[in-house]
Enzyme design. Structure first.
Site, PDB file in Angstrom:
ATOM      1  NE  ARG A  15      -5.876  -0.706  11.416  1.00  0.00           N
ATOM      2  CZ  ARG A  15      -5.867   0.622  11.542  1.00  0.00           C
ATOM      3  NH1 ARG A  15      -6.061   1.154  12.727  1.00  0.00           N
ATOM      4  NH2 ARG A  15      -5.679   1.389  10.495  1.00  0.00           N
ATOM      5  CE  LYS A  74      -7.477   4.835   7.821  1.00  0.00           C
ATOM      6  NZ  LYS A  74      -7.028   5.867   8.795  1.00  0.00           N
ATOM      7  CE1 TYR A  93      -9.786   5.585  14.966  1.00  0.00           C
ATOM      8  CE2 TYR A  93      -9.444   3.427  13.999  1.00  0.00           C
ATOM      9  CZ  TYR A  93      -9.384   4.280  15.077  1.00  0.00           C
ATOM     10  OH  TYR A  93      -8.918   3.822  16.285  1.00  0.00           O
ATOM     11  CG  HIS A  95      -8.932  10.173   9.917  1.00  0.00           C
ATOM     12  ND1 HIS A  95      -8.507  10.772  11.078  1.00  0.00           N
ATOM     13  CD2 HIS A  95      -8.789   8.843  10.119  1.00  0.00           C
ATOM     14  CE1 HIS A  95      -8.110   9.859  11.941  1.00  0.00           C
ATOM     15  NE2 HIS A  95      -8.279   8.674  11.389  1.00  0.00           N
ATOM     16  CD  GLU A 117     -12.005  10.189  12.838  1.00  0.00           C
ATOM     17  OE1 GLU A 117     -12.332   9.001  12.963  1.00  0.00           O
ATOM     18  OE2 GLU A 117     -12.247  10.867  11.820  1.00  0.00           O
ATOM     19  CG  ASP A 267      -4.736  10.374  10.999  1.00  0.00           C
ATOM     20  OD1 ASP A 267      -4.113  11.390  11.316  1.00  0.00           O
ATOM     21  OD2 ASP A 267      -5.151   9.546  11.841  1.00  0.00           O
ATOM     22  CB  VAL A 295       1.777   5.041   6.566  1.00  0.00           C
ATOM     23  CG1 VAL A 295       0.738   3.941   6.385  1.00  0.00           C
ATOM     24  CG2 VAL A 295       3.042   4.718   5.777  1.00  0.00           C
TER      25      VAL A 295
HETATM   26  N1  LIG Z   1      -1.293   7.856  10.674  1.00  0.00           N
HETATM   27  C1  LIG Z   1      -1.959   6.991  11.423  1.00  0.00           C
HETATM   28  O1  LIG Z   1      -2.126   5.832  11.089  1.00  0.00           O
HETATM   29  C2  LIG Z   1      -2.513   7.441  12.744  1.00  0.00           C
HETATM   30  C3  LIG Z   1      -2.970   6.506  13.690  1.00  0.00           C
HETATM   31  C4  LIG Z   1      -3.454   6.981  14.921  1.00  0.00           C
HETATM   32  C5  LIG Z   1      -3.493   8.352  15.175  1.00  0.00           C
HETATM   33  N2  LIG Z   1      -3.076   9.214  14.211  1.00  0.00           N
HETATM   34  C6  LIG Z   1      -3.065  10.660  14.377  1.00  0.00           C
HETATM   35  O2  LIG Z   1      -2.060  11.055  15.304  1.00  0.00           O
HETATM   36  C7  LIG Z   1      -2.355  12.405  15.692  1.00  0.00           C
HETATM   37  C8  LIG Z   1      -2.183  12.544  17.205  1.00  0.00           C
HETATM   38  O3  LIG Z   1      -3.210  11.823  17.853  1.00  0.00           O
HETATM   39  P1  LIG Z   1      -3.241  11.687  19.448  1.00  0.00           P
HETATM   40  O4  LIG Z   1      -4.267  10.664  19.773  1.00  0.00           O
HETATM   41  O5  LIG Z   1      -1.867  11.535  19.979  1.00  0.00           O
HETATM   42  O6  LIG Z   1      -3.800  13.115  19.853  1.00  0.00           O
HETATM   43  P2  LIG Z   1      -3.776  13.768  21.310  1.00  0.00           P
HETATM   44  O7  LIG Z   1      -4.975  14.649  21.379  1.00  0.00           O
HETATM   45  O8  LIG Z   1      -3.589  12.732  22.363  1.00  0.00           O
HETATM   46  O9  LIG Z   1      -2.444  14.659  21.277  1.00  0.00           O
HETATM   47  C9  LIG Z   1      -2.305  15.722  20.402  1.00  0.00           C
HETATM   48  C10 LIG Z   1      -1.415  16.763  21.042  1.00  0.00           C
HETATM   49  O10 LIG Z   1      -1.188  17.787  20.062  1.00  0.00           O
HETATM   50  C11 LIG Z   1      -1.042  19.005  20.772  1.00  0.00           C
HETATM   51  N3  LIG Z   1      -1.213  20.126  19.846  1.00  0.00           N
HETATM   52  C12 LIG Z   1      -2.316  20.453  19.120  1.00  0.00           C
HETATM   53  N4  LIG Z   1      -2.079  21.549  18.382  1.00  0.00           N
HETATM   54  C13 LIG Z   1      -0.797  21.933  18.643  1.00  0.00           C
HETATM   55  C14 LIG Z   1       0.014  23.000  18.191  1.00  0.00           C
HETATM   56  N5  LIG Z   1      -0.442  23.904  17.340  1.00  0.00           N
HETATM   57  N6  LIG Z   1       1.266  23.093  18.675  1.00  0.00           N
HETATM   58  C15 LIG Z   1       1.744  22.184  19.569  1.00  0.00           C
HETATM   59  N7  LIG Z   1       1.014  21.144  20.039  1.00  0.00           N
HETATM   60  C16 LIG Z   1      -0.239  21.022  19.581  1.00  0.00           C
HETATM   61  C17 LIG Z   1      -2.124  18.914  21.835  1.00  0.00           C
HETATM   62  O11 LIG Z   1      -1.866  19.816  22.903  1.00  0.00           O
HETATM   63  C18 LIG Z   1      -2.039  17.452  22.259  1.00  0.00           C
HETATM   64  O12 LIG Z   1      -1.230  17.247  23.405  1.00  0.00           O
HETATM   65  C19 LIG Z   1      -3.792  12.657  15.190  1.00  0.00           C
HETATM   66  O13 LIG Z   1      -3.764  13.373  13.985  1.00  0.00           O
HETATM   67  C20 LIG Z   1      -4.324  11.268  14.938  1.00  0.00           C
HETATM   68  O14 LIG Z   1      -5.394  11.261  14.018  1.00  0.00           O
HETATM   69  C21 LIG Z   1      -2.596   8.768  13.013  1.00  0.00           C
END
Ligand SMILES: NC(=O)c1ccc[n+]([C@@H]2O[C@H](COP(=O)([O-])OP(=O)(O)OC[C@H]3O[C@@H](n4cnc5c(N)ncnc54)[C@H](O)[C@@H]3O)[C@@H](O)[C@H]2O)c1
Length: 350
Positions: A15, A74, A93, A95, A117, A267, A295
């Protein structure tokens, strides 16, 4: 105000933070934009595209970091650490809950760092959401791929075919990433179960997609589902903080062999106990018969799509940061991670 855009250093990250279209708007606003040569190539944008939009192409990372504001995708990588300095504004981002080495650098070098984020507008995270949507979809693609027998998986076709049952997908988190994963898996024909602690999040998903099973999260509900789960996707979030370890090692032992765990929340440290971050060079590792994919920059694999989505989301905020005083702005206060050597985001203080 000079705005610098570096080429991303994270392995196989494709990106670029801003597209030529966005750069044109910033230049029209009267900003100077310095782009490191080749920064947009993997996303399909050449130096010439950026030059035509008004950017100056620079040939060193030093020239980018000499700008007042650095906008990137990142968190800074070790190669970028020596260029961090007091007074620099950084917007990307971060993290930091999962990157203590980066946090230490930002504090030591007194960088004013804003995290995409955690930037909050009306209770939402508009700069995380587009990448979460993409990551959710990629999680299913990863699962499908590694469930194939030649890849080491159990040889399960998630959608099944006539007279054979579909695969079972369990998603933790009904937010943006979890919903997109669930919708995509359901569209393939998989048997999809989503667990969340928020009834509202579950209701929002289930009311639109009746074929997706929505369950209030509790350990017993998850434990019951695991023995015949083919793909487990972790997508929970506590904004800015480390992810809760919802899938303990004992729970992982309940999964049948040859199945796949994709932890999107890696992340933020990951919601699967013991899981290790991976990157696109080797997205998965196998342990005790299970494939673990974690990842930290999943959308980096589809940079053409991701860069456009990210650029569109961040542009209004970059324009604001470049032209106005952010101190009185609620969104930027919610994004502020470090300033003058101090940790500013409450989730990082605990
Ligand atoms: N790996 C990657 O490249 C990448 C890319 C984008 C986002 N992410 C990550 O994905 C994750 C989710 O992001 P999102 O935007 O969907 O978040 P979001 O806030 O839209 O959704 C998260 C959900 O988790 C639930 N939750 C929190 N704690 C909980 C628990 N103890 N038990 C059950 N449910 C629980 C919340 O109620 C919420 O609905 C984040 O960690 C984000 O940083 C990672």
């Amino acid at each position: 105000m000079k705005i610098g855009i570096p080429r991303e250093r994270k392995p196989l990250e494709g990106r670029v933070a801003l597209t030529p279209l966005a750069v044109r708007d910033l230049v029209t606003d009267g900003r100077e934009v310095m782009l490191e040569t080749g920064a947009g190539i993997k996303a399909g944008f050449s130096d010439e595209d950026f030059r035509a939009a008004g950017a100056q192409i620079v040939y060193s990372l030093e020239a980018v970091y000499a700008c007042d504001l650095v906008v990137k995708v990142k968190e800074p990588q070790p190669e970028e650490f020596p260029l961090l300095r007091p007074g620099l504004m950084l917007f990307c981002y971060l993290h930091l809950a999962a990157c203590p080495d980066v946090l230490a650098q930002l504090l030591e070098k007194q960088v004013t760092a804003f995290a995409f984020e955690t930037l909050t507008v009306s209770g939402r995270l508009p700069l995380l959401a587009p990448m979460s949507a993409i990551a959710g979809r990629i999680a299913v693609q990863i699962g499908m791929h590694y469930l194939q027998q030649p890849e080491g998986g159990a040889g399960v076709l998630l959608g099944g075919v006539m007279n054979t049952p579909p695969g079972k997908v369990v998603v933790l988190g009904a937010g943006t990433a979890g919903s997109h994963a669930a919708i995509m898996a359901s569209a393939l024909g998989a048997d999809v179960w989503v667990l969340d602690q928020s009834e509202a999040a579950l209701e929002a998903l289930h009311s639109q997609h009746r074929s997706i099973n929505a369950l209030r999260y509790d350990e017993r509900a998850l434990a019951m589902l695991l023995p015949d789960t083919d793909l487990l996707i972790g997508a929970v979030l506590l904004p800015g903080a480390e992810a809760p370890h919802l899938v303990t090692r004992a729970m992982q032992d309940k999964l049948p062999r040859g199945r796949i765990v994709v932890d999107i929340a890696i992340d933020q440290g990951g919601c699967v106990e013991g899981i290790r971050p991976t990157d696109w060079r080797q997205p998965i590792y196998w342990e005790n018969g299970l494939g673990y994919a974690a990842v930290t920059n999943m959308p980096g694999a589809v940079p053409r799509t991701s860069a456009q989505a990210l650029s569109r989301a961040i542009l209004p905020h970059v324009r604001f940061l470049a032209g106005d005083d952010w101190h009185s702005d609620r969104a930027f206060r919610s994004a502020l991670a470090t300033e003058k050597g101090q940790v500013m985001h409450p989730a990082l203080r605990s």
